[in-house]
Write a protein that holds these residues in place. Structure first.
Motif, short mmCIF file in Angstrom:
data_model
loop_
_atom_site.label_atom_id
_atom_site.label_comp_id
_atom_site.label_asym_id
_atom_site.label_seq_id
_atom_site.Cartn_x
_atom_site.Cartn_y
_atom_site.Cartn_z
N PRO A 1 29.70 61.84 -21.38
CA PRO A 1 28.68 60.86 -21.00
C PRO A 1 27.89 61.29 -19.77
N LEU A 2 28.43 62.22 -18.98
CA LEU A 2 27.77 62.62 -17.73
C LEU A 2 26.39 63.22 -17.98
N ILE A 3 26.23 64.00 -19.05
CA ILE A 3 24.94 64.64 -19.28
C ILE A 3 23.91 63.62 -19.77
N PHE A 4 24.36 62.64 -20.55
CA PHE A 4 23.45 61.57 -20.98
C PHE A 4 23.06 60.68 -19.79
N GLN A 5 24.02 60.42 -18.92
CA GLN A 5 23.72 59.63 -17.72
C GLN A 5 22.75 60.36 -16.81
N ALA A 6 22.86 61.68 -16.77
CA ALA A 6 21.92 62.47 -15.97
C ALA A 6 20.51 62.33 -16.52
N ALA B 1 26.40 65.27 -35.22
CA ALA B 1 26.81 63.87 -35.12
C ALA B 1 27.87 63.66 -34.04
N SER B 2 28.72 64.65 -33.80
CA SER B 2 29.77 64.50 -32.78
C SER B 2 29.21 64.67 -31.37
N LEU B 3 28.40 65.69 -31.15
CA LEU B 3 27.88 65.97 -29.82
C LEU B 3 26.70 65.06 -29.48
N ASP B 4 25.69 65.06 -30.33
CA ASP B 4 24.49 64.27 -30.06
C ASP B 4 24.71 62.79 -30.33
N GLY B 5 25.55 62.50 -31.32
CA GLY B 5 25.84 61.12 -31.63
C GLY B 5 26.60 60.39 -30.55
N ALA B 6 27.20 61.14 -29.60
CA ALA B 6 27.93 60.52 -28.49
C ALA B 6 27.02 59.68 -27.60
N ALA B 7 25.70 59.89 -27.71
CA ALA B 7 24.76 59.08 -26.92
C ALA B 7 24.92 57.60 -27.22
N ALA B 8 25.32 57.27 -28.44
CA ALA B 8 25.42 55.87 -28.85
C ALA B 8 26.45 55.10 -28.03
N ALA B 9 27.48 55.79 -27.53
CA ALA B 9 28.52 55.12 -26.74
C ALA B 9 27.96 54.55 -25.44
N LEU B 10 26.83 55.07 -24.99
CA LEU B 10 26.19 54.58 -23.76
C LEU B 10 25.08 53.59 -24.05
N GLY B 11 24.85 53.27 -25.32
CA GLY B 11 23.76 52.37 -25.68
C GLY B 11 22.45 53.07 -25.93
N ILE B 12 22.48 54.41 -25.96
CA ILE B 12 21.30 55.21 -26.28
C ILE B 12 21.24 55.38 -27.80
#
Length: 227
Positions: free
Chosen positions: A165-170, A189-200
């Motif tokens: 999540p740190l890179i998406f938060q950045a 889907a695993s790497l880029d799809g992780a954005a969804a966990a932050l509401g992105i």
């Protein structure tokens, strides 16, 4: 429909791709030193080494070596699995590392320039969010893609790789937008799809085509604009 202010894009596999598989480039570099190495054999070894080499650990800031040591280990494992030994590994590695900065071995993926041109023209703010190192800046510039992006956020400079999540938060901090205002576009889907966990919002190319992205963000293309 969500009102997106920002779209970030994964780089390799989404915006750009290699002209040939990496193992074939490894073989080309070897031939320049009169080493007759087999490209398909190196490509098979590369795939295995890529799966086996763990990503760099999250750090509190930029990684001091720009992830060069990680690539060093990946190349070492690739040659080991292929059964090849160069006269001087470090010299060979330096040549391979530099080759992947050369724009001639990269190309934009289909539809990318047209879709970026359209989205930029609508006022959508664009960025790159990639598990890469500083070589990416030069590649994007030489492919005439850098001009589209307000920010290029890469893992070696942030100190974290997707799916952290740190890179998406950045990225959210760099653009100063809330998660609901951003969509991340990628092919994994695993790497880029992780954005969804932050509401992105996560737009996964493969499940959908890049041509569908403008409509998804509320800025549809005119028929026939992109081929």
């Amino acid at each position: 429909m969500r009102q997106f202010q920002v779209a970030t894009f994964d780089a390799v596999g989404t915006l750009i791709e290699l002209v040939q598989p990496p193992g074939f480039t490894y073989a080309e570099v070897a031939r320049e030193s009169n080493l007759n190495w087999d490209g398909p054999r190196l490509q098979q070894a590369f795939r295995q080494a890529w799966r086996e080499t763990p990503p760099p650990a999250d750090a509190s800031g930029p990684r001091p070596d720009d992830d060069r040591s990680w690539w060093h280990e990946l190349v070492r494992r690739t040659l080991e699995r292929a059964g090849y030994t160069p006269p001087c590994f470090d010299t060979y590695f330096d040549r391979v590392y530099q080759r992947f900065e050369h724009p001639a071995i990269w190309r934009p993926k289909s539809q990318v320039p047209e879709v970026l041109t359209h989205l930029a023209g609508t006022g959508l703010r664009l960025g790159v969010l990639s598990n890469f190192d500083r070589r990416l800046h030069r590649v994007l510039a030489h492919l005439d893609l850098a001009r589209f992006f307000e920010h290029v956020i890469i893992s070696s400079e942030v100190g974290a790789n997707k799916p952290s999540p740190l890179i998406f938060q950045a990225a959210l901090a760099r653009f100063s937008v809330p998660p609901a205002g951003m969509v991340h576009v990628g092919d994994d889907a695993s790497l880029d799809g992780a954005a969804a966990a932050l509401g992105i919002a996560a737009f996964i190319v493969g499940r959908q085509t890049l041509r569908e992205l403008p409509a998804y963000v509320g800025r549809p293309l005119k028929e026939g604009r992109v081929t």
